[in-house]
Design an enzyme around this catalytic site. Structure first.
Site, PDB file in Angstrom:
ATOM      1  N   ALA A 114      60.172 -70.064 -20.113  1.00 20.33           N
ATOM      2  CA  ALA A 114      61.035 -69.181 -19.336  1.00 20.33           C
ATOM      3  C   ALA A 114      62.164 -68.670 -20.229  1.00 20.33           C
ATOM      4  O   ALA A 114      62.438 -69.227 -21.289  1.00 20.33           O
ATOM      5  CB  ALA A 114      61.614 -69.924 -18.135  1.00 20.33           C
ATOM      6  N   GLY A 164      57.131 -72.612 -18.364  1.00 17.25           N
ATOM      7  CA  GLY A 164      56.607 -71.665 -17.390  1.00 17.25           C
ATOM      8  C   GLY A 164      55.297 -71.034 -17.809  1.00 17.25           C
ATOM      9  O   GLY A 164      54.501 -70.624 -16.962  1.00 17.25           O
ATOM     10  N   GLU A 204      52.709 -73.511 -16.859  1.00 20.97           N
ATOM     11  CA  GLU A 204      52.662 -73.509 -15.393  1.00 20.97           C
ATOM     12  C   GLU A 204      51.903 -72.288 -14.871  1.00 20.97           C
ATOM     13  O   GLU A 204      51.159 -72.386 -13.889  1.00 20.97           O
ATOM     14  CB  GLU A 204      54.090 -73.565 -14.834  1.00 20.97           C
ATOM     15  CG  GLU A 204      54.726 -74.934 -15.050  1.00 20.97           C
ATOM     16  CD  GLU A 204      56.202 -74.979 -14.682  1.00 20.97           C
ATOM     17  OE1 GLU A 204      56.589 -75.850 -13.889  1.00 20.97           O
ATOM     18  OE2 GLU A 204      56.973 -74.145 -15.190  1.00 20.97           O
ATOM     19  N   GLU A 253      60.624 -79.179 -20.530  1.00 17.38           N
ATOM     20  CA  GLU A 253      61.853 -78.977 -19.753  1.00 17.38           C
ATOM     21  C   GLU A 253      62.857 -80.132 -19.836  1.00 17.38           C
ATOM     22  O   GLU A 253      64.069 -79.910 -19.843  1.00 17.38           O
ATOM     23  CB  GLU A 253      61.484 -78.714 -18.276  1.00 17.38           C
ATOM     24  CG  GLU A 253      60.951 -77.323 -17.999  1.00 17.38           C
ATOM     25  CD  GLU A 253      59.451 -77.201 -18.202  1.00 17.38           C
ATOM     26  OE1 GLU A 253      58.871 -76.187 -17.762  1.00 17.38           O
ATOM     27  OE2 GLU A 253      58.850 -78.112 -18.810  1.00 17.38           O
TER      28      GLU A 253
END
Length: 260
Positions: free
Chosen positions: A66, A112, A115, A135
């Site tokens: 991200a 992300g 994901e 993360e």
């Protein structure tokens, strides 16, 4: 439609969506998530599209995470809203899409990015791919479904290790874990995804949509997947695809599914 952060094109009934922020290693910011939502929604509503392939531009990254600069100063409330909105717009949306979505994972798929790949229906990877959920090294946890989908795919123990160490695994390890279905060279990654898409497209798109719904039901709290399977199975009997499929079988010919 013209996008700033992604590319979308359809050829031979395959919609290709490419995250196109190579200078940022295709990192996901809010604008990119919104554009991806719009592109997936448009492809899913287009009857000419039978399969979607999503990948990243360049050779370095599928999506390297991200865009941290967007949320570095968020508080508790804004952090929760960020995760909720992202899951609604993109990650849950892709997982429950009726059109099959193949992630072609080239290079880094981190945070992300992994994901997003896990939200797709399955994954092929280039042999230079590296995957992980880093993360906790930033003081947060995966917020776009990573703590839920990773254990479903690789098992609880491996998922716990990957999340807690914030480490990366290579493509062959990911294949051994069941995180990706296939590993090939970067040059052959899209052709392999297209070959699999070709096999999918020979079948009933209506039945495939029902199968996706039934499989996903097994992972939803409070939903009995067997009941969903029974319902979707029954629904198939009212479709033109079922009539064509069974007729073609009895007539010993290739089915020509109308997609209805």
């Amino acid at each position: 439609m013209t996008y700033e952060n992604i590319l979308s094109k359809t050829e031979n009934s395959i919609n290709y969506i490419t995250i196109n922020r190579p200078n940022k290693l295709n990192a996901l910011n809010k604008a990119t998530i919104q554009e991806l939502h719009e592109a997936f929604k448009a492809a899913d509503s287009d009857k000419a599209v039978k399969v979607i392939i999503v990948t990243g531009s360049g050779e370095k990254a599928f999506v390297a995470g991200a865009d941290i600069s967007e949320f570095a100063d968020f508080d508790v409330e804004n952090g929760g809203k960020l995760a909720a909105k992202g899951q609604e717009l993109l990650f849950d949306f892709v997982e429950n899409l009726g059109t099959p979505v193949i992630a072609a994972v080239n290079g880094f798929a981190l945070g992300g990015g992994l994901e997003l790949a896990m939200a797709c229906h399955f994954r092929v990877a280039s042999d230079n791919a590296r995957m992980g959920l880093p993360e906790v090294s930033l003081g947060v946890i995966p917020g776009y479904g990573g703590t839920q989908r990773l254990p479903q795919l690789v098992g609880k123990g491996r998922a716990m290790e990957m999340v807690m160490t914030a480490g990366m695994i290579d493509a062959q390890t990911a294949h051994g874990y069941g995180l990706v279905n296939h590993v090939t060279s970067q040059e052959e990654m899209i052709p392999l995804a297209e070959k699999i898409a070709g096999k999918i497209m020979r079948n009933s798109s209506v039945a495939i949509k029902g199968a996706i719904k039934a499989v996903n039901a097994n992972y939803q709290d409070g939903i009995n997947g067997f009941d969903v399977e029974i319902s979707e199975f029954g629904n198939c009997f009212g479709t033109a695809d079922f009539k064509e499929g069974t007729t073609a079988f009895l007539e010993k010919r290739q089915a020509d599914f109308p997609g209805e």
